[in-house]
Write a protein that holds these residues in place. Structure first.
Motif, mmCIF file in Angstrom:
data_model
loop_
_atom_site.group_PDB
_atom_site.id
_atom_site.type_symbol
_atom_site.label_atom_id
_atom_site.label_comp_id
_atom_site.label_asym_id
_atom_site.label_seq_id
_atom_site.Cartn_x
_atom_site.Cartn_y
_atom_site.Cartn_z
ATOM 1 N N ILE A 152 49.071 48.407 49.324
ATOM 2 C CA ILE A 152 49.672 47.741 48.161
ATOM 3 C C ILE A 152 50.016 46.289 48.491
ATOM 4 O O ILE A 152 49.786 45.365 47.692
ATOM 5 C CB ILE A 152 50.928 48.513 47.710
ATOM 6 C CG1 ILE A 152 50.535 49.881 47.161
ATOM 7 C CG2 ILE A 152 51.698 47.721 46.653
ATOM 8 C CD1 ILE A 152 51.723 50.776 46.815
ATOM 9 N N SER A 153 50.559 46.067 49.678
ATOM 10 C CA SER A 153 50.884 44.700 50.097
ATOM 11 C C SER A 153 49.631 43.844 50.191
ATOM 12 O O SER A 153 49.622 42.677 49.771
ATOM 13 C CB SER A 153 51.605 44.735 51.448
ATOM 14 O OG SER A 153 52.792 45.483 51.372
ATOM 15 N N LEU A 154 48.560 44.421 50.727
ATOM 16 C CA LEU A 154 47.307 43.679 50.860
ATOM 17 C C LEU A 154 46.762 43.275 49.497
ATOM 18 O O LEU A 154 46.335 42.133 49.290
ATOM 19 C CB LEU A 154 46.292 44.534 51.613
ATOM 20 C CG LEU A 154 44.942 43.896 51.911
ATOM 21 C CD1 LEU A 154 45.117 42.694 52.816
ATOM 22 C CD2 LEU A 154 44.006 44.919 52.549
ATOM 23 N N VAL A 155 46.791 44.211 48.559
ATOM 24 C CA VAL A 155 46.320 43.906 47.212
ATOM 25 C C VAL A 155 47.172 42.817 46.562
ATOM 26 O O VAL A 155 46.666 41.924 45.878
ATOM 27 C CB VAL A 155 46.305 45.183 46.345
ATOM 28 C CG1 VAL A 155 46.021 44.855 44.885
ATOM 29 C CG2 VAL A 155 45.279 46.176 46.875
ATOM 30 N N LEU A 197 36.798 35.510 47.985
ATOM 31 C CA LEU A 197 36.317 35.474 49.367
ATOM 32 C C LEU A 197 37.278 34.694 50.253
ATOM 33 O O LEU A 197 37.565 35.088 51.390
ATOM 34 C CB LEU A 197 34.923 34.850 49.403
ATOM 35 C CG LEU A 197 34.241 34.792 50.773
ATOM 36 C CD1 LEU A 197 34.090 36.194 51.353
ATOM 37 C CD2 LEU A 197 32.878 34.110 50.648
ATOM 38 N N ARG A 198 37.786 33.597 49.736
ATOM 39 C CA ARG A 198 38.747 32.782 50.490
ATOM 40 C C ARG A 198 40.015 33.587 50.801
ATOM 41 O O ARG A 198 40.534 33.552 51.923
ATOM 42 C CB ARG A 198 39.074 31.537 49.671
ATOM 43 C CG ARG A 198 39.958 30.518 50.363
ATOM 44 C CD ARG A 198 40.155 29.316 49.447
ATOM 45 N NE ARG A 198 40.820 28.222 50.136
ATOM 46 C CZ ARG A 198 42.135 28.076 50.215
ATOM 47 N NH1 ARG A 198 42.936 28.982 49.651
ATOM 48 N NH2 ARG A 198 42.656 27.051 50.861
ATOM 49 N N ALA A 199 40.530 34.308 49.812
ATOM 50 C CA ALA A 199 41.755 35.084 50.002
ATOM 51 C C ALA A 199 41.544 36.258 50.949
ATOM 52 O O ALA A 199 42.426 36.584 51.757
ATOM 53 C CB ALA A 199 42.258 35.577 48.651
ATOM 54 N N VAL A 200 40.395 36.918 50.863
ATOM 55 C CA VAL A 200 40.115 38.058 51.738
ATOM 56 C C VAL A 200 40.072 37.620 53.203
ATOM 57 O O VAL A 200 40.659 38.263 54.080
ATOM 58 C CB VAL A 200 38.791 38.729 51.315
ATOM 59 C CG1 VAL A 200 38.310 39.695 52.397
ATOM 60 C CG2 VAL A 200 38.972 39.477 50.003
ATOM 61 N N VAL A 201 39.366 36.521 53.479
ATOM 62 C CA VAL A 201 39.276 36.038 54.857
ATOM 63 C C VAL A 201 40.651 35.602 55.366
ATOM 64 O O VAL A 201 40.970 35.769 56.547
ATOM 65 C CB VAL A 201 38.253 34.884 54.949
ATOM 66 C CG1 VAL A 201 38.272 34.245 56.339
ATOM 67 C CG2 VAL A 201 36.858 35.391 54.626
ATOM 68 N N VAL A 208 46.058 43.508 58.378
ATOM 69 C CA VAL A 208 45.523 44.777 58.859
ATOM 70 C C VAL A 208 45.684 44.934 60.367
ATOM 71 O O VAL A 208 46.070 46.004 60.860
ATOM 72 C CB VAL A 208 44.040 44.923 58.456
ATOM 73 C CG1 VAL A 208 43.392 46.113 59.150
ATOM 74 C CG2 VAL A 208 43.919 45.068 56.943
ATOM 75 N N CYS A 209 45.391 43.869 61.123
ATOM 76 C CA CYS A 209 45.334 44.093 62.571
ATOM 77 C C CYS A 209 46.077 43.056 63.407
ATOM 78 O O CYS A 209 46.720 43.419 64.393
ATOM 79 C CB CYS A 209 43.866 44.135 63.024
ATOM 80 S SG CYS A 209 42.958 42.608 62.716
ATOM 81 N N CYS A 210 46.008 41.799 63.074
ATOM 82 C CA CYS A 210 46.478 40.776 64.023
ATOM 83 C C CYS A 210 47.210 39.666 63.277
ATOM 84 O O CYS A 210 46.660 38.577 63.101
ATOM 85 C CB CYS A 210 45.307 40.209 64.816
ATOM 86 S SG CYS A 210 43.808 39.938 63.835
#
Length: 246
Positions: A152-155, A197-201, A208-210
């Motif tokens: 939810i936070s990622l979205v 694409l800009r927001a995903v990168v 998610v990881c780092c």
């Protein structure tokens, strides 16, 4: 048949050998008039040879941009706005300090409501047990509920960044800092695909990881990139951050 010769001085009318050729009309001394009508190679009667769709100015197409070079030189020999200087014709690039403050503001705009909702809904248990606090934290992360809340936070972060960038190139933080995101090739507002694409990168690796490591990578790429100061997310979306001050 009579053998008498014809009278002298008057050739008979029907004698082809005695007739004089007709006199030719002498040419006029005036200017010769060209034949009327369109030329043979101009079937449309436009008064000029060549294609009937020509622009009439240098024989070029009206859709060829008037002979101007393309706005973006993919080979890197010129700037995105048509100048020899890569920054020619562009607004000033945004100062890194303003970009950093704008990102902090935007992160807080999403983080504060999310953490409040999480606490109210039990999405994250901040109470501690008698055991080790780190073990308690690890156990919570490994639960399905915490993975759902992370999604939810990622979205929320990706959606906020995408929508605000695609709308007018400015998030709340960027508007306060008077900077904006623009397409590198022509300075326009990024479309939805470039914004996403800009927001995903930008956000997915961080959330998610780092988290800390990824922000360090983003900061280094912005400071080290020449000449447009693009982070990895800017390069992915083919965008640049410029000043929006009037």
């Amino acid at each position: 048949m009579s053998n008498e010769p014809p009278p002298p001085g008057e050739p008979p009318e029907n004698d082809p050998f005695r007739k004089q050729p007709p006199e030719s009309t002498p040419p006029s001394d005036g200017p010769q008039q060209p034949p009327q009508g369109p030329p043979q190679d101009d079937p449309y009667g436009s008064g000029r040879s060549g294609s009937p769709y020509g622009s009439g100015q240098g024989g070029g197409s009206p859709y060829d941009g008037g002979g101007q070079p393309p706005p973006y030189d993919a080979g890197g020999s010129g700037g995105p706005y048509g100048g020899a200087d890569p920054l020619a014709g562009m607004p000033p690039l945004a100062d890194f300090g303003k970009r950093f403050l704008a990102r902090v503001i935007d992160a807080l705009i999403i983080f504060v409501p999310l953490i409040l909702i999480s606490l109210l809904a039990g999405g994250w248990d901040v109470t501690t047990d008698n055991g080790d606090d780190w073990d308690s934290f690890t156990n919570q992360v490994n639960t399905g509920r915490q993975w759902l809340w992370s999604l939810i936070s990622l979205v929320a972060y990706v959606g906020y960044d995408t929508i605000m960038t695609a709308r007018n190139g400015q998030s709340v933080g960027k508007r306060l800092m008077k900077i904006r995101v623009a397409m590198l090739n022509d300075g326009s507002v990024p479309d939805s695909s470039s914004s996403l694409l800009r927001a995903v990168v930008l956000w997915v690796p961080a959330l998610v990881c780092c988290f800390c490591l990824w922000w360090i990578v983003i900061i280094i790429t912005i400071l080290a990139d020449k000449p447009y100061k693009q982070g990895l997310h800017d390069k992915a979306g083919k965008t640049v951050v410029v000043s929006a001050a009037q």
